[in-house]
Design an enzyme around this catalytic site. Structure first.
Site, PDB file in Angstrom:
ATOM      1  N   ARG A  78      23.279  49.202  33.230  1.00 51.83           N
ATOM      2  CA  ARG A  78      24.371  49.780  32.444  1.00 51.83           C
ATOM      3  C   ARG A  78      23.853  50.488  31.194  1.00 51.83           C
ATOM      4  O   ARG A  78      24.417  51.490  30.761  1.00 51.83           O
ATOM      5  CB  ARG A  78      25.378  48.690  32.073  1.00 51.83           C
ATOM      6  N   LYS A 131      39.929  38.317  51.972  1.00 53.08           N
ATOM      7  CA  LYS A 131      41.365  38.047  52.010  1.00 53.08           C
ATOM      8  C   LYS A 131      42.220  39.292  51.913  1.00 53.08           C
ATOM      9  O   LYS A 131      41.993  40.162  51.060  1.00 53.08           O
ATOM     10  CB  LYS A 131      41.737  37.092  50.868  1.00 53.08           C
ATOM     11  N   GLY A 143      31.797  44.894  43.646  1.00 53.22           N
ATOM     12  CA  GLY A 143      30.577  44.085  43.558  1.00 53.22           C
ATOM     13  C   GLY A 143      29.895  43.835  44.879  1.00 53.22           C
ATOM     14  O   GLY A 143      28.696  44.107  45.046  1.00 53.22           O
ATOM     15  N   GLY A 166      36.713  46.048  38.516  1.00 52.12           N
ATOM     16  CA  GLY A 166      38.172  46.039  38.442  1.00 52.12           C
ATOM     17  C   GLY A 166      38.781  47.408  38.251  1.00 52.12           C
ATOM     18  O   GLY A 166      39.825  47.727  38.848  1.00 52.12           O
TER      19      GLY A 166
END
Length: 399
Positions: A36, A197, A354, A377
């Site tokens: 980063r 999921k 990720g 996110g």
């Protein structure tokens, strides 16, 4: 979406508050992964080349509005200096005397890093007073932290309302790539969505069905869709209580002319461990005492055939239990084909999340995709069709 870029603003002699992502992994105060940090260097260089003086804003960890010494950005300074090849002045506060003095002492080419913005309650509350205190330090605001753009915080959203604003180089690259994937893509478009999921990706699936021509569903999610179609999946991970929802998604896809692709053959085993005895069977022949852990070779051939007909690919999530061999085979094979098509100029490929980044790295193709987002996110919320406050503020600043 239109937004200002660094080149659109006059930075000569200006102090430029620059929101970056320095939330990097550390061990005993030492940075263990500089990815980063390395990615923000082009933005800092661009500001300096334009005559601007970059003052870096960032968060680190979750101190929840309190000064937590082990979450100080001071520990990031050595790695930042190494990446830039120059000295970085650290201000022990983000606002107030230390910050003002550090900024006032800057000369052309200097870089200042302010203390963790999340040490202040006003940051996460997007408090106007705190945002104004930050804005008072500078002339211009540059946001280079797409990874934090889904948060309406003072340093990610509030500042755009107070200062002339632009996207940094990393933010610019991310927005251009995502626009090419979902905003104004070259069709046909295929999306690969994997993971454990269905329940965690309902918004994502609902949005993609209306945006893409093909939707490949893999991982544990695929098992839930198989259950919805009446296919027995043995002891496989599946959200059986979500079968009704999966059926609704299949029906909606049919109405919107989005072709959904599920496994036609699967790799099954009785144990979830590396090297466990396994076999490949038709999708409707999973033994009662076995679990589906990967897509089979016929499914890989089918998916790669879809890739060959498409111009744009969006990828989020693996096709199987890629962490454990040999259940990484489908993910590796499809990722390698996507990479080949990208290298040949036949496909624009954008990936994020990720597990996705880890899987593409494992497949050895991360460098071949058109763009890989590490934003987590924010990337998912963008794919879900949600407005990101930090991005919306940049767009408003352009108008």
């Amino acid at each position: 979406m239109k937004f200002n870029r660094i080149e659109d603003l006059d930075l000569d002699g200006k102090v430029v508050l620059t929101r970056v992502d320095l939330n990097v992994p550390t061990d005993r105060g030492q940075v263990t992964d500089t990815t980063r940090i390395d990615k923000i260097v082009p933005t800092i260089r661009a500001i300096q080349d334009a005559g601007g003086k970059p003052v870096l804003l960032a968060h680190f960890g979750r101190p929840k509005g309190k000064n937590v010494p082990e979450m100080s950005l001071r520990q990031i300074v050595p790695a930042l200096e190494e990446a830039l090849g120059e000295k970085v002045t650290f201000a022990e506060e983000a606002v107030g005397g230390p910050a003002k003095r550090a900024v006032a002492a800057m000369h052309a080419g200097d870089v200042v890093l302010l203390e963790n913005t999340r040490f202040y309650e006003g940051e996460e509350k997007n408090d106007p007073t705190f945002a104004a205190s930050l804005a008072a330090l500078a002339d211009v605001y540059v946001n280079d932290a797409f990874s934090a753009a889904h948060r309406a915080h003072a340093s990610t959203e509030g500042l755009s309302r107070l200062l002339p604003s632009a996207a940094g180089k990393l933010m610019e690259t991310e927005l251009d790539a995502l626009n090419a994937a979902l905003g104004e893509p070259v069709r046909p478009v295929v999306a690969v969505v994997g993971g454990a999921k269905v329940s965690t990706k309902l918004d994502l699936l609902a949005n993609l069905i209306e945006k893409v021509d093909h939707l490949v569903i893999g991982g544990g999610m695929a098992n839930t869709f198989l259950v919805a179609k009446g296919v027995a999946v043995g002891t496989s991970l599946a959200e059986r209580d979500m079968a009704g929802t999966a059926k609704e998604i299949l029906e909606k896809a049919a109405r919107t002319s989005c072709a959904i692709h599920l496994p036609v053959d699967v790799v099954v085993a009785k144990e979830f461990r590396e090297g466990a005895p396994s076999e490949t069977v038709p999708v409707d022949a999973c033994p009662e005492d076995a679990m589906i852990l990967d897509a089979g070779p016929q499914t890989v051939e089918q998916i790669n055939g879809v890739f060959a007909t498409c111009k744009t690919l969006i990828w989020n999530g693996p096709l199987g239990a890629f962490e454990i061999k040999p259940f990484d085979a489908a993910t590796n094979a499809c990722a390698q084909e996507a990479a080949r098509l990208t290298r040949d100029g036949l496909l624009t490929s954008v990936a994020g999340g990720g597990d996705t980044v880890a899987a593409l790295n494992q497949a050895g193709v991360a460098g071949d995709f058109t763009f890989i987002s590490t934003a987590g996110g924010a990337f998912l919320e963008w794919m879900e069709g949600k407005d990101l406050p930090g991005i919306a503020a940049l767009a408003d600043a352009r108008q």
